[in-house]
Design an enzyme around this catalytic site. Sequence first.
Site, PDB file in Angstrom:
ATOM      1  N   TYR A  53       0.853  -1.188   0.000  1.00 24.74           N
ATOM      2  CA  TYR A  53       0.000   0.000   0.000  1.00 24.74           C
ATOM      3  C   TYR A  53       0.886   1.234   0.000  1.00 24.74           C
ATOM      4  O   TYR A  53       1.833   1.325   0.783  1.00 24.74           O
ATOM      5  CB  TYR A  53      -0.903   0.024   1.239  1.00 24.74           C
ATOM      6  CG  TYR A  53      -2.341  -0.201   0.866  1.00 24.74           C
ATOM      7  CD1 TYR A  53      -2.959   0.653  -0.052  1.00 24.74           C
ATOM      8  CD2 TYR A  53      -3.062  -1.264   1.378  1.00 24.74           C
ATOM      9  CE1 TYR A  53      -4.270   0.442  -0.435  1.00 24.74           C
ATOM     10  CE2 TYR A  53      -4.379  -1.473   0.997  1.00 24.74           C
ATOM     11  CZ  TYR A  53      -4.974  -0.619   0.086  1.00 24.74           C
ATOM     12  OH  TYR A  53      -6.266  -0.822  -0.298  1.00 24.74           O
ATOM     13  N   GLU A  55      -0.512   4.766  -0.722  1.00 26.36           N
ATOM     14  CA  GLU A  55      -1.291   5.972  -1.055  1.00 26.36           C
ATOM     15  C   GLU A  55      -0.431   7.206  -0.817  1.00 26.36           C
ATOM     16  O   GLU A  55       0.279   7.301   0.184  1.00 26.36           O
ATOM     17  CB  GLU A  55      -2.564   6.032  -0.205  1.00 26.36           C
ATOM     18  CG  GLU A  55      -3.701   5.271  -0.881  1.00 26.36           C
ATOM     19  CD  GLU A  55      -4.810   4.927   0.066  1.00 26.36           C
ATOM     20  OE1 GLU A  55      -4.547   4.120   0.978  1.00 26.36           O
ATOM     21  OE2 GLU A  55      -5.923   5.443  -0.107  1.00 26.36           O
ATOM     22  N   ASP A 199      -4.958  13.373 -25.948  1.00 22.16           N
ATOM     23  CA  ASP A 199      -4.990  11.973 -25.513  1.00 22.16           C
ATOM     24  C   ASP A 199      -4.198  11.193 -26.553  1.00 22.16           C
ATOM     25  O   ASP A 199      -4.677  10.944 -27.663  1.00 22.16           O
ATOM     26  CB  ASP A 199      -6.443  11.494 -25.440  1.00 22.16           C
ATOM     27  CG  ASP A 199      -6.544  10.041 -24.997  1.00 22.16           C
ATOM     28  OD1 ASP A 199      -5.517   9.323 -25.057  1.00 22.16           O
ATOM     29  OD2 ASP A 199      -7.647   9.615 -24.612  1.00 22.16           O
ATOM     30  N   THR A 225      -2.246   5.936 -22.420  1.00 30.88           N
ATOM     31  CA  THR A 225      -2.145   4.623 -21.788  1.00 30.88           C
ATOM     32  C   THR A 225      -0.693   4.196 -21.946  1.00 30.88           C
ATOM     33  O   THR A 225       0.068   4.812 -22.703  1.00 30.88           O
ATOM     34  CB  THR A 225      -3.061   3.583 -22.461  1.00 30.88           C
ATOM     35  OG1 THR A 225      -2.784   3.582 -23.867  1.00 30.88           O
ATOM     36  CG2 THR A 225      -4.528   3.890 -22.224  1.00 30.88           C
ATOM     37  N   LYS A 228      -0.227   0.295 -25.211  1.00 37.60           N
ATOM     38  CA  LYS A 228      -0.499   0.134 -26.650  1.00 37.60           C
ATOM     39  C   LYS A 228       0.842   0.175 -27.388  1.00 37.60           C
ATOM     40  O   LYS A 228       1.653  -0.723 -27.206  1.00 37.60           O
ATOM     41  CB  LYS A 228      -1.494   1.200 -27.110  1.00 37.60           C
ATOM     42  CG  LYS A 228      -2.853   1.078 -26.394  1.00 37.60           C
ATOM     43  CD  LYS A 228      -3.869   2.067 -26.897  1.00 37.60           C
ATOM     44  CE  LYS A 228      -5.236   1.828 -26.282  1.00 37.60           C
ATOM     45  NZ  LYS A 228      -5.535   2.667 -25.125  1.00 37.60           N
ATOM     46  N   ARG A 234      -0.557  -2.665 -18.628  1.00 41.84           N
ATOM     47  CA  ARG A 234      -1.837  -1.972 -18.786  1.00 41.84           C
ATOM     48  C   ARG A 234      -1.952  -0.849 -17.763  1.00 41.84           C
ATOM     49  O   ARG A 234      -1.841  -1.091 -16.557  1.00 41.84           O
ATOM     50  CB  ARG A 234      -2.936  -3.013 -18.555  1.00 41.84           C
ATOM     51  CG  ARG A 234      -4.338  -2.595 -18.800  1.00 41.84           C
ATOM     52  CD  ARG A 234      -5.196  -3.825 -18.974  1.00 41.84           C
ATOM     53  NE  ARG A 234      -4.811  -4.517 -20.195  1.00 41.84           N
ATOM     54  CZ  ARG A 234      -5.166  -4.146 -21.420  1.00 41.84           C
ATOM     55  NH1 ARG A 234      -5.962  -3.113 -21.591  1.00 41.84           N
ATOM     56  NH2 ARG A 234      -4.740  -4.813 -22.473  1.00 41.84           N
TER      57      ARG A 234
HETATM   58  N1  DSN Z   1     -10.311   0.333 -25.796  1.00 38.69           N
HETATM   59  C1  DSN Z   1      -9.222   1.093 -26.337  1.00 38.69           C
HETATM   60  C2  DSN Z   1      -8.997   0.813 -27.758  1.00 38.69           C
HETATM   61  O1  DSN Z   1      -9.222  -0.313 -28.158  1.00 38.69           O
HETATM   62  O2  DSN Z   1      -8.570   1.686 -28.497  1.00 38.69           O
HETATM   63  C3  DSN Z   1      -9.418   2.527 -26.082  1.00 38.69           C
HETATM   64  O3  DSN Z   1      -9.696   2.697 -24.744  1.00 38.69           O
END
Ligand code: DSN
Length: 434
Positions: A53, A55, A199, A225, A228, A234
Amino acid sequence: MPKTPLQTSDPELYNILVNEVSREDTTLELIASENFVSYPVLEMAGGVMTNKYAEGYPGKRYYGGCEFVDEAENLARDRANQLFGVEYSNVQPHSGSQANMAALMTFIDVGDTILGLDLAHGGHLTHGSKVNFSGNLYHSVSYQVEKETGRVDFDQVLSLAREHRPKLIICGGSAYPRFIEFEDFKEIAEDVSAFLMADIAHPSGLVATGLHPSPVPYCDVITTTTHKTLRGPRGGMIMMGKDSGNPWEIVAPKSGRLKNISELLDSAVMPGIQGGPLMHIIAAKAVAFGEALQPDFTVYTQQVVDNAKAMANEFLSRDYELISGGTDTHVILIDLSNKAMTGKVAENALEKAGITVNKNMVPFDERSPFITSGIRIGTPAITTRGMSQDDMVKIVALIDAIIEKPDDEDNIVRVKAEVKDLCTSFPLYSDLRA
Ligand code: DSN
């Protein structure tokens, strides 16, 4: 081989895990938002920091025993700053959606107007969709792409901005195959005195390696994110760079007092919307950022783009309609209308043949999100396996064979065997197989 602890204690879940390893290894992963992390990232993501933990933030935690997680989080932030050329990063968001929520909470008040790309035109749920907090808590207005070009309609963005006076404009999306036009958005944001949020969840790996323009000089805040094209665990992240001219101080939405934005962002993430950070994932983000700083990662992202372009050209030569006529990135969006096929039928038939894609709405789609007229394809995962342009030509031929005859079981069996052969030449996670 000795049994693993999981195999011994819970064979049912062990088998599920082994089946997933096998699925990832023996099928072609073409979902544009997915990738395969390295063994070091897996090791950290599956490590003991899951127990801790923490925080708060490094040096200012609500719990003792944070010496080593502090080191990991500091490294993650330092490496993120170096990778993207920014001065501030928050690596705690559990996901891209939470990064977006924290950014919106920092810059604007509930009820304020936001302007983002329509979900059906390649945007994202958190950019103002009515079924998401962003469309519920804020007054959301959406811009679209032009029918002829498939690119953002900047005349429309400007006229919507002047009409609705958004407090914040969001650029970027989930199914936009072209470079995000940060400079054009900045001009409009300045025209209406709006904050500009980028984004970059999809192209962040390309941004980090200079293969996609950087939002840093133009945007007040940047979210992404980490899983990707960036090929980490993730999760999500928020960044700010000084180059944008951002004053780093704003009148805070609630108190009305002048506040440092980075402090507001930190408290929007925790305690605003999250409690305990996922320290194993934050440490795994640090590992992935370290990998992305290596020269090899640029070789990888260049191949991701080269592969997407090779695929796009092959689809075009086979009379497929690509939104925007091609791609600048890792994403290809195909309108299947001229093939008399829906995205849903294509996704299901391709899955039977071991090719994983997702059905996707295309701009001006008349079908529902559950059916769709298109599919979205991406090259990050197959490029991680080592595939290159020649393989892309083969993959398009396999996809085409299924789209031509989606109900022919013999055809599906034949394509599936070819998919398996191709995957065998590019083994994945060999050490994790049963
Ligand atoms: N779900 C993601 C995507 O496939 O692009 C975006 O959040």
